[in-house]
Design a protein around this motif. Structure first.
Motif, mmCIF file in Angstrom:
data_model
loop_
_atom_site.group_PDB
_atom_site.id
_atom_site.type_symbol
_atom_site.label_atom_id
_atom_site.label_comp_id
_atom_site.label_asym_id
_atom_site.label_seq_id
_atom_site.Cartn_x
_atom_site.Cartn_y
_atom_site.Cartn_z
ATOM 1 N N UNK A 258 -14.715 162.895 8.817
ATOM 2 C CA UNK A 258 -15.864 163.441 9.530
ATOM 3 C C UNK A 258 -16.959 163.886 8.576
ATOM 4 N N UNK A 259 -16.570 164.408 7.411
ATOM 5 C CA UNK A 259 -17.578 164.783 6.432
ATOM 6 C C UNK A 259 -18.373 163.583 5.958
ATOM 7 N N UNK A 260 -17.675 162.484 5.664
ATOM 8 C CA UNK A 260 -18.371 161.265 5.258
ATOM 9 C C UNK A 260 -19.228 160.699 6.368
ATOM 10 N N UNK A 261 -18.691 160.689 7.595
ATOM 11 C CA UNK A 261 -19.458 160.165 8.731
ATOM 12 C C UNK A 261 -20.701 161.001 8.993
ATOM 13 N N UNK A 262 -20.576 162.319 8.864
ATOM 14 C CA UNK A 262 -21.740 163.195 9.074
ATOM 15 C C UNK A 262 -22.825 162.920 8.049
ATOM 16 N N UNK A 263 -22.414 162.644 6.814
ATOM 17 C CA UNK A 263 -23.397 162.306 5.794
ATOM 18 C C UNK A 263 -24.126 161.015 6.113
ATOM 19 N N UNK A 264 -23.398 160.019 6.615
ATOM 20 C CA UNK A 264 -24.021 158.749 6.982
ATOM 21 C C UNK A 264 -24.960 158.932 8.174
ATOM 22 N N UNK A 265 -24.502 159.674 9.191
ATOM 23 C CA UNK A 265 -25.318 159.862 10.389
ATOM 24 C C UNK A 265 -26.584 160.664 10.088
ATOM 25 N N UNK A 266 -26.498 161.553 9.105
ATOM 26 C CA UNK A 266 -27.663 162.379 8.777
ATOM 27 C C UNK A 266 -28.825 161.553 8.261
#
Length: 337
Positions: A258-266
């Protein structure tokens, strides 16, 4: 900007369709539906609990003028903002503008205060998100030290820190920025022209409202930490969702994903609803930990279904309140005439 958003949305839909065809639509939907009604209700309920935590973070950052609204009012306004970002065919900028308007439900707040309140809440949320992405990156490197994603994600964190520092600095002269935004609103929302005039009339007080928020650094720090707790709650949501889908995931792995996905979505804020980007992020990150791609795609679909289950009713409620308010205003004008 509108043309770019449409093109990005179409590209995202094409990417989602391509993923579904490649992975097998049948297996994806079978995995998604396997959580059942009870499992989906649990996921929606957990997200609502996270929303309450995020509303508490907003209230923590508020000066005395906003404390009278209470956490319920801030929760509703925040859910309208999030619903517009995730459910409507806008970029995140459009959702933010709708959130600014929703904060002034019933004209309980002057528009400059509503705008500054949203700006500060978004600022503290992104600061909490940066901390969360950094924490996820640490877990990712710890569990997969040979991954090629660590470098890009680390660079993304550094860029996000620099961008946030610039955004906070820009708020020192935010009057001119919001004057341009207000003039560009036009009639994109109901009563948009009246909204634009009211913002322009009160633009001089906007800077003072922002200064009132930042004059309490303890509250701002507390809001950032509570937002971080909310982001950690989103990692717990991913852990629960994967478990319901049949993947025995550890909480640390869920945090890394989720941390990696949040970085991508940001960094995909211009893509309406992060169409395609969200699916690609979960599939790529899940594969690092040996998770079947159709499960990760199903996780993304569950997240979208959750957002619709929460956002659609909230947006319908907001529109109903807006229509009632506009009709009352028109009736008052007719009676005065």
């Amino acid at each position: 900007m509108k043309t770019a958003s449409i093109l990005l949305a179409l590209l995202g839909v094409a990417l989602m369709t391509g993923f579904a065809v490649w992975l097998g639509a049948g297996s994806i939907f079978k995995a998604t539906l396997s959580v059942g009604f009870g499992g989906f209700a649990l996921l929606v309920g957990w997200q609502l609990l996270c929303d309450v935590v995020l509303a508490l973070a907003w209230r923590t950052s508020c000066p005395r003028a906003l404390l009278k609204l209470g956490i319920g009012r801030l929760l509703l306004a925040r859910m309208v903002r999030e619903g517009a970002m995730t459910c409507l065919p806008f970029s995140q900028v459009g959702g933010i503008l709708i959130g600014m308007r929703a904060t002034g439900f019933g004209r309980a707040l002057a528009w400059p205060l509503a705008v500054s309140a949203n700006v500060v809440d978004l600022t503290t949320e992104v600061i909490g998100q940066i901390g969360f992405v950094l924490l996820g990156l640490l877990f990712l490197v710890d569990r997969r030290p040979d991954t090629d994603l660590a470098g890009p994600l680390g660079l993304g964190v550094l860029l996000a820190v620099a961008a946030m520092a610039g955004f906070i600095w820009a708020q020192r002269g935010a009057g001119g920025l919001f004057r341009r935004l207000a003039r560009g609103m036009g009639d994109r929302v109901a009563g948009g022209a009246a909204f634009r005039r009211s913002v322009l009339d009160g633009i001089d007080s906007l800077q003072g409202d922002l200064d009132a928020f930042y004059a309490r650094p303890g509250r701002i720090t507390g809001a950032c930490l509570i937002h971080l707790a909310g982001w950690l709650g989103s990692a717990a949501w991913v852990w629960m969702a994967y478990r319901l889908l049949g993947a025995p995931l550890q909480i640390g792995t869920a945090l890394a994903i989720e941390g990696g996905a949040s970085g991508v979505l940001a960094v995909s804020f211009l893509v309406p609803g992060a169409l395609g980007v969200q699916e690609a992020a979960y599939v790529a990150l899940g594969s690092l930990f040996g998770l079947d791609a159709h499960l990760s795609f199903g996780l993304s679909l569950l997240r979208r279904a959750r957002d619709l289950a929460i956002g659609a009713p909230i947006l319908l409620l907001w529109q109903w309140v807006e229509v009632v308010r506009l009709r009352r205003g028109a009736k008052s004008v007719r009676q005065a005439a």
